[in-house]
Design a protein around this motif. Structure first.
Motif, PDB file in Angstrom:
ATOM      1  N   ALA A  35     -16.799  70.351  48.421  1.00 23.41           N
ATOM      2  CA  ALA A  35     -17.706  69.195  48.679  1.00 23.41           C
ATOM      3  C   ALA A  35     -16.862  68.057  48.073  1.00 23.41           C
ATOM      4  O   ALA A  35     -17.279  66.909  48.665  1.00 23.41           O
ATOM      5  N   THR A  74     -23.984  73.545  46.767  1.00 22.61           N
ATOM      6  CA  THR A  74     -23.165  74.135  45.762  1.00 22.61           C
ATOM      7  C   THR A  74     -23.841  74.025  44.446  1.00 22.61           C
ATOM      8  O   THR A  74     -23.731  75.196  43.627  1.00 22.61           O
ATOM      9  N   GLY A 127     -18.991  79.823  44.879  1.00 17.04           N
ATOM     10  CA  GLY A 127     -19.552  78.575  44.446  1.00 17.04           C
ATOM     11  C   GLY A 127     -18.303  77.661  44.130  1.00 17.04           C
ATOM     12  O   GLY A 127     -18.651  76.393  44.334  1.00 17.04           O
ATOM     13  N   LYS A 128     -17.263  78.207  43.640  1.00 14.66           N
ATOM     14  CA  LYS A 128     -16.002  77.342  43.448  1.00 14.66           C
ATOM     15  C   LYS A 128     -15.543  76.753  44.460  1.00 14.66           C
ATOM     16  O   LYS A 128     -15.127  75.580  44.441  1.00 14.66           O
ATOM     17  N   TYR A 176     -24.690  77.576  42.009  1.00 17.88           N
ATOM     18  CA  TYR A 176     -24.466  77.802  40.594  1.00 17.88           C
ATOM     19  C   TYR A 176     -25.603  77.970  39.948  1.00 17.88           C
ATOM     20  O   TYR A 176     -25.667  78.706  38.923  1.00 17.88           O
ATOM     21  N   SER A 198     -17.009  76.210  47.191  1.00 16.84           N
ATOM     22  CA  SER A 198     -18.021  75.356  47.923  1.00 16.84           C
ATOM     23  C   SER A 198     -18.066  74.026  47.304  1.00 16.84           C
ATOM     24  O   SER A 198     -17.915  72.755  47.801  1.00 16.84           O
ATOM     25  N   SER A 199     -17.625  73.903  45.924  1.00 15.64           N
ATOM     26  CA  SER A 199     -17.727  72.767  45.110  1.00 15.64           C
ATOM     27  C   SER A 199     -16.503  72.112  45.448  1.00 15.64           C
ATOM     28  O   SER A 199     -16.453  70.825  45.663  1.00 15.64           O
TER      29      SER A 199
END
Length: 794
Positions: free
Chosen positions: A676, A443, A669-670, A447, A672-673
């Motif tokens: 996570a 992540t 990215g969002k 980014y 994945s975050s």
């Protein structure tokens, strides 16, 4: 018997409320994540399957050798469709030529509507198997007809029947509504299309398409096809390979055109090409998130296994007594599986509630319109399979482990779980945090890659710029509009161009220069611009000068970007002559590379020349920074309505258009975050339960140590160290896995970051801190307990 299993299982859940809450809550979160990812993956895999002939539909595409590299494009000559029909008609059921998707003005009475549409040849509605609400799929056979989507028909005509009603199209043609079709779903390639118009009308609207000197040399349309039922996609694709090469001139043949069919089944998931090879595309994200869904669910199952086996000593006497009174091992296995499935069932109900609550947010982040298909039998079959597999995963190890206890040892009090009994739990904790740490590392790097591209120099100042389409009246009164807008104080400057600042609409070949390899076929983005274009976008002149009306010769001049100067190979490009189809153009300036295409790839060699307003389609305005933006927009709208009455005022900020280039990566990215964070949450939930159990198990030891003088800090360190070591091991194991995945992902981008070791250290630090905070609560609570009470209890 089964009823008895579940009754006992329920009693055990109620008896250990804390552990039950951790088990059910952790599983529910894991199942909810897996379910949403499953819905997303299903949506991606079912893309375009709305069309019944999905597996036989294809787009005609081309490979060509441009500037020494094999490039792939979807644009075709307008003669491509007719030629394929004429030469290879028996291999195709439909071959359809089309325009590009774009906005169109529809006028009914005194009302104006802007709808996204496309011009198609008559076979398109049948090929795409449109579901007609009214009219027929044959509606496009009339050149002055139009098909409306159900939503477009309702917004224009309300509840009135639109069939045979007349609409003014783009203020030019009166067209008759011949059909209304069901809106295409969001997971189709044609989802944005709200109106369909005949290709023949596009040709009438654009007579230049029939008047070209070399029609096979210009690519400005699209071609779609459906192969015949008795044929195969690969064989038909091979047949049409040279359909263009057999028709082009000798100069055009240098591009080595190779035509092929790209199946509809690959449009969404396999949409990337490099050097003429299909390298994948969105399929990589389907695989990634599919694996994340499996791992997150696995993390939740690990919690269940860990907590159940950790409490094995407390269940040992129960197992011993049951075996003594005659229970068979298979009966005990059933009992423990009953407990497992009860927990899974409760967790599934809770996960459904979580999905219903958070699906709108998930859709917003993912850019989807996913819904739960309650009436779809496949959903319920998948749900039952989901419950079965999850129950099996989470319950198998505890069931077989707990049912293996020997009753004699248990009832004598000589039963011990053994020094290695906790080893499986430690391994599972390492796996849990290994997955979580890998997700953190991935992540952060995603980014960083996005930010790296955002910070890349773009060659102009995008703040304060807006882009508008150029109507005929704007072209006819360009200078008057520019003067009026500048006098109003709304703008600093105004320019015009063929391509917008954030896209390339036009490329050309036919260039020659001193020292060029005669066998090299070149193709450059070639943008027609007005004299004020450079001042409007504030491009940076590196050497030479900008276009100027003071120089009559600038009508035969080029300004080139840095990439073009490097490609041409001149020591000093300014003053050199570049021939375009035999006509000499002098290079008067070099500008910094302007990033019009993907921010993750190199800027192509680009040329700029002065064009006529009638050949430009984009108006670019730089707002006056000294004036309020709303006031400036209002002034621009006023002038717009004065010169183009009846045309909706529409504009786009370049900032927003530039930001859209990062939309796909930002979504990844969002997501994945979020995954996570949830993976860490689930892992910590299990860690919290384990820490609580360990503290409870070592109550007597803690009491003795406190009596002998151990401090709270000493006890806290003793209880925390074991978990910190496990998490540290997971960080070490996660590092190579995350690095390998990132190395492969970043290879898709030419303009990319270098993987930094600091990110791996940061991820490990975050994991250790989170672990410490999770474990410390139970550790400190145990260390602060009264030793007299604990020893008296023991």
């Amino acid at each position: 018997m089964i009823k008895n299993y579940f009754k006992i299982a329920w009693r055990n859940l109620v008896k250990s409320k804390g552990y039950s809450a951790i088990n059910i809550g952790g599983l529910a979160v894991g199942m909810a994540v897996a379910m949403m990812i499953g819905l997303w993956v299903y949506d991606e895999l079912s893309f375009d399957k709305y069309h019944k002939n999905y597996d036989r539909i294809a787009q005609v595409m081309q490979h060509a050798n441009f500037n020494g590299k094999i490039e792939t494009q979807v644009a075709n000559p307008a003669l491509m469709g007719p030629e394929i029909r004429a030469k290879y008609g028996s291999d195709f059921k439909y071959v359809v030529q089309s325009s590009w998707t774009g906005g169109h003005l529809l006028t009914v009475g005194d009302k104006n509507f802007t709808k996204t549409g496309i011009f198609f040849e008559p076979g398109a509605p049948e090929m795409l198997t449109l579901k007609m609400r009214k009219g027929t799929r044959a509606g496009l056979k009339d050149p002055y007809s139009i098909l409306l989507s159900a939503s477009a028909a309702e917004s224009i005509f309300g509840k009135d029947d639109p069939i045979n009603k007349t609409i003014k199209l783009d203020r030019q043609f009166d067209v008759k509504v011949t059909g209304v079709y069901e809106d295409l779903p969001d997971n189709t390639s044609f989802r944005e299309i709200k109106i369909m118009m005949p290709w023949e009308l596009w040709v009438i609207q654009n007579p230049w398409s029939k008047q070209m000197d070399e029609p096979w040399g210009s690519n400005f349309s699209q071609t779609f096809a459906q192969i015949a039922d008795n044929t195969e996609m690969e064989k038909v694709s091979a047949k049409i390979k040279n359909v263009k090469l057999n028709n082009v001139s000798k100069d055009e043949a240098k591009y080595e055109w190779a035509v092929f069919l790209q199946p509809m089944s690959k449009w969404n998931l396999y949409n990337e090409f490099k050097n003429g090879k299909n390298t994948g595309g969105n399929i990589q994200y389907v695989r990634i998130f599919g694996m994340i869904g499996i791992f997150v669910l696995l993390l939740a199952c690990i919690n269940f296994m860990n907590l159940t086996t950790a409490r094995s000593e407390k269940r040992a006497k129960e197992v011993g007594i049951r075996k003594t009174v005659g229970s068979m091992r298979w009966q005990l296995i059933r009992q423990f599986f009953a407990e497992s499935y009860l927990i899974v069932l409760l967790a599934f109900v809770l996960s459904l509630i979580l999905v219903i609550l958070f699906l709108p947010l998930f859709n917003d982040v993912a850019g989807k319109k996913i819904e739960i298909s309650w009436e779809n039998p496949l959903f319920w079959f998948s749900s039952l399979a989901f419950i079965f597999i999850t129950g099996l995963l989470s319950g198998s190890y505890p069931a077989f482990y707990l049912s293996s206890f020997q009753p004699l040892k248990v009832l004598k009090g000589t039963f011990r779980v053994g020094r290695f009994a906790s080893l499986p739990r430690k391994v599972l904790v390492v796996i849990q945090f290994g997955v979580s740490v890998a997700l953190i590392i991935i992540t952060i790097n995603i980014y960083q890659q996005i930010q790296y591209a955002k910070d890349r120099p773009i060659g102009y100042t995008r703040h304060g710029l807006i882009n508008m389409g150029m109507e005929k009246e704007i072209r006819d009164h360009y200078e008057a509009i520019r003067d009026e807008l500048k006098k109003s104080g709304a703008i600093e400057e105004m320019g015009a161009s063929n391509s917008p600042l954030t896209q390339v609409w036009n490329t050309n070949g036919g260039f020659d220069w001193e020292g060029k390899d005669p066998n090299m076929a070149v193709d450059f983005p070639n943008n027609r611009v007005s004299y004020e274009f450079g001042k409007t976008v504030n491009w940076k002149i590196k050497t030479g000068r900008d276009f100027s009306k003071d120089f009559a010769t600038d009508s035969a001049a080029f300004i080139i970007n840095e990439s073009a100067a490097s490609f041409l190979g001149f020591d000093n490009s300014v003053g050199k002559v570049l021939k375009w189809n035999g006509e000499p153009f002098t290079i008067i300036g070099i500008v910094n590379d302007i990033m019009q295409e993907s921010p993750f790839y190199p800027v192509r060699p680009t040329l700029y020349h002065i064009g006529k307003y009638e050949n430009m389609y984009n108006l670019i305005l730089r707002l006056n920074p000294a004036q309020n933006v709303k006031q400036s927009i209002a002034s621009i709208e006023q002038v717009w309505k004065k010169f183009t009455p009846g045309v909706p005022f529409d504009y786009k900020f370049i900032d927003e258009e530039f930001g859209n280039k990062f939309r796909a990566e930002e979504r990844i990215g969002k997501l994945s975050s979020y995954f996570a964070i949830l993976a860490i949450f689930i892992s910590c939930l299990g860690l919290f339960g384990l820490a609580s159990f360990v503290a409870e198990q070592r109550t007597k030891e803690i009491g003795v140590r406190k009596v002998l003088g151990a401090s709270v800090v000493n006890l806290w360190r003793m209880l925390s160290t074991e978990f910190l070591v496990l998490v540290l091991i997971s960080c070490v194991l996660a590092t190579p896995v995350a690095w390998k995945w990132l190395h492969g992902w970043l290879a898709n981008y030419d303009y990319r970051i270098n993987i930094s070791w600091q990110v791996f250290v940061l991820a490990a630090f975050v994991a250790l801190v989170i672990t410490l905070l999770t474990v410390s609560f139970q550790a400190i609570k145990a260390a602060l307990s009264n030793p007299i009470k604990s020893l008296r209890t023991e």
